[in-house]
Design a protein around this motif. Structure first.
Motif, PDB file in Angstrom:
ATOM      1  N   CYS A  69       0.843  -1.194   0.000  1.00 48.83           N
ATOM      2  CA  CYS A  69       0.000   0.000   0.000  1.00 48.83           C
ATOM      3  C   CYS A  69       0.882   1.250   0.000  1.00 48.83           C
ATOM      4  CB  CYS A  69      -0.895  -0.005   1.227  1.00 48.83           C
ATOM      5  SG  CYS A  69      -2.066   1.367   1.271  1.00 48.83           S
ATOM      6  N   PRO A  70       0.711   2.126  -1.001  1.00 48.61           N
ATOM      7  CA  PRO A  70       1.586   3.298  -1.106  1.00 48.61           C
ATOM      8  C   PRO A  70       1.146   4.508  -0.276  1.00 48.61           C
ATOM      9  CG  PRO A  70       0.159   3.185  -3.006  1.00 48.61           C
ATOM     10  CD  PRO A  70      -0.149   1.974  -2.161  1.00 48.61           C
ATOM     11  N   ILE A  71       0.066   4.366   0.486  1.00 51.02           N
ATOM     12  CA  ILE A  71      -0.392   5.478   1.320  1.00 51.02           C
ATOM     13  C   ILE A  71      -0.640   4.980   2.744  1.00 51.02           C
ATOM     14  CG2 ILE A  71      -1.405   6.831  -0.561  1.00 51.02           C
ATOM     15  CD1 ILE A  71      -4.133   5.741   0.260  1.00 51.02           C
ATOM     16  N   SER A  72      -0.530   5.893   3.664  1.00 47.12           N
ATOM     17  CA  SER A  72      -0.805   5.556   5.070  1.00 47.12           C
ATOM     18  C   SER A  72      -2.279   5.819   5.378  1.00 47.12           C
ATOM     19  CB  SER A  72       0.066   6.411   5.991  1.00 47.12           C
ATOM     20  OG  SER A  72      -0.352   7.763   5.928  1.00 47.12           O
ATOM     21  N   LEU A  73      -2.726   5.310   6.490  1.00 53.46           N
ATOM     22  CA  LEU A  73      -4.104   5.559   6.905  1.00 53.46           C
ATOM     23  C   LEU A  73      -4.333   7.054   7.132  1.00 53.46           C
ATOM     24  CD1 LEU A  73      -6.885   4.455   7.621  1.00 53.46           C
ATOM     25  CD2 LEU A  73      -6.063   4.104   9.954  1.00 53.46           C
ATOM     26  N   ASP A  74      -3.355   7.742   7.702  1.00 53.41           N
ATOM     27  CA  ASP A  74      -3.507   9.184   7.914  1.00 53.41           C
ATOM     28  C   ASP A  74      -3.640   9.925   6.582  1.00 53.41           C
ATOM     29  OD1 ASP A  74      -3.545   9.109  10.679  1.00 53.41           O
ATOM     30  OD2 ASP A  74      -1.374   9.301  10.841  1.00 53.41           O
ATOM     31  N   GLU A  75      -2.883   9.497   5.565  1.00 53.03           N
ATOM     32  CA  GLU A  75      -3.017  10.124   4.248  1.00 53.03           C
ATOM     33  C   GLU A  75      -4.384   9.825   3.649  1.00 53.03           C
ATOM     34  OE1 GLU A  75       1.485  10.209   2.482  1.00 53.03           O
ATOM     35  OE2 GLU A  75       0.512   8.239   2.669  1.00 53.03           O
ATOM     36  N   TRP A  76      -4.855   8.597   3.811  1.00 56.94           N
ATOM     37  CA  TRP A  76      -6.176   8.208   3.305  1.00 56.94           C
ATOM     38  C   TRP A  76      -7.268   9.064   3.945  1.00 56.94           C
ATOM     39  CZ3 TRP A  76      -8.330   5.435  -0.457  1.00 56.94           C
ATOM     40  CH2 TRP A  76      -9.662   5.034  -0.333  1.00 56.94           C
ATOM     41  N   LEU A  77      -7.130   9.319   5.227  1.00 60.16           N
ATOM     42  CA  LEU A  77      -8.142  10.087   5.955  1.00 60.16           C
ATOM     43  C   LEU A  77      -7.997  11.590   5.748  1.00 60.16           C
ATOM     44  CD1 LEU A  77      -8.093   8.159   9.342  1.00 60.16           C
ATOM     45  CD2 LEU A  77      -9.746   7.942   7.476  1.00 60.16           C
ATOM     46  N   GLY A  78      -6.814  12.031   5.391  1.00 60.34           N
ATOM     47  CA  GLY A  78      -6.551  13.461   5.261  1.00 60.34           C
ATOM     48  C   GLY A  78      -7.171  14.073   4.013  1.00 60.34           C
ATOM     49  N   ALA A  79      -7.100  15.392   3.950  1.00 57.34           N
ATOM     50  CA  ALA A  79      -7.671  16.129   2.826  1.00 57.34           C
ATOM     51  C   ALA A  79      -6.629  16.485   1.774  1.00 57.34           C
ATOM     52  CB  ALA A  79      -8.346  17.403   3.341  1.00 57.34           C
ATOM     53  N   ASP A  80      -5.363  16.173   2.038  1.00 55.26           N
ATOM     54  CA  ASP A  80      -4.301  16.563   1.108  1.00 55.26           C
ATOM     55  C   ASP A  80      -4.302  15.761  -0.188  1.00 55.26           C
ATOM     56  OD1 ASP A  80      -3.505  18.450   2.924  1.00 55.26           O
ATOM     57  OD2 ASP A  80      -1.858  17.247   3.730  1.00 55.26           O
ATOM     58  N   LEU A  81      -4.747  14.512  -0.136  1.00 56.59           N
ATOM     59  CA  LEU A  81      -4.797  13.672  -1.336  1.00 56.59           C
ATOM     60  C   LEU A  81      -6.241  13.534  -1.800  1.00 56.59           C
ATOM     61  CD1 LEU A  81      -2.462  10.594  -0.700  1.00 56.59           C
ATOM     62  CD2 LEU A  81      -2.169  12.384  -2.395  1.00 56.59           C
ATOM     63  N   ASP A  82      -6.501  13.928  -3.044  1.00 55.94           N
ATOM     64  CA  ASP A  82      -7.817  13.656  -3.609  1.00 55.94           C
ATOM     65  C   ASP A  82      -7.760  12.303  -4.319  1.00 55.94           C
ATOM     66  OD1 ASP A  82      -6.327  14.190  -5.872  1.00 55.94           O
ATOM     67  OD2 ASP A  82      -7.564  15.852  -6.560  1.00 55.94           O
TER      68      ASP A  82
END
Length: 156
Positions: free
Chosen positions: A133-146
């Protein structure tokens, strides 16, 4: 004992509440309460929410991975909408108290397997997907990545 969830760990909260009910049942065994059923319902409510959250996250990941694996698919616009709606819904559910228990890497692996099982769409072979998985849970939950940002990270 006053124990509030506050968006932390709904499974732990439900286990603690079930423990409190067990102690209460020991103190009041003759009360006209179906203690075993009540305790089981409270205890299983946290696990049930976690299973729902995991299913929601895996579904949203699936559509993100479909976008990454099939960049020229005819119904890409619909997939984008479904992926984004699913991610928003999964964020809300995770933040409702399941975050400490969600294993994004495991759910990602499950979604990858499902995309690979589907295989070819039309004449186009799917692009390969990373095993990790190339993203973390925090990135998944955050607004920075659409949605497109998640897809780009998967393709990188």
């Amino acid at each position: 004992m006053r124990d509030e969830v506050n968006g932390e760990d709904i499974v732990l909260w439900s286990e603690r509440q079930a423990g409190a009910l067990r102690r209460l049942a020991d103190q009041h065994p003759d009360a006209e309460v179906d203690w075993p059923r009540l305790i089981d319902m409270v205890e299983s409510s946290g696990r049930g929410l976690l299973h729902e959250v995991e299913a929601e996250v895996a579904r949203a990941l699936y559509w993100h991975l479909m976008l990454a694996a099939h960049p020229r698919a005819a119904n890409r616009r619909e997939w984008l909408e479904v992926a984004e709606r699913g991610r928003r819904a999964s964020r809300a559910h995770v933040e409702a108290g399941a975050k400490p228990r969600v294993e994004l890497r495991r759910l990602y692996a499950r979604a990858v397997r499902e995309v690979r099982l589907l295989g070819q769409i039309g004449a186009a072979e799917p692009l390969s997907l990373p095993g990790e998985c190339p993203i973390s849970l925090d990135e998944w939950l955050g607004a920075d990545l659409d949605t497109e940002g998640v897809v780009r990270r998967v393709r990188a």
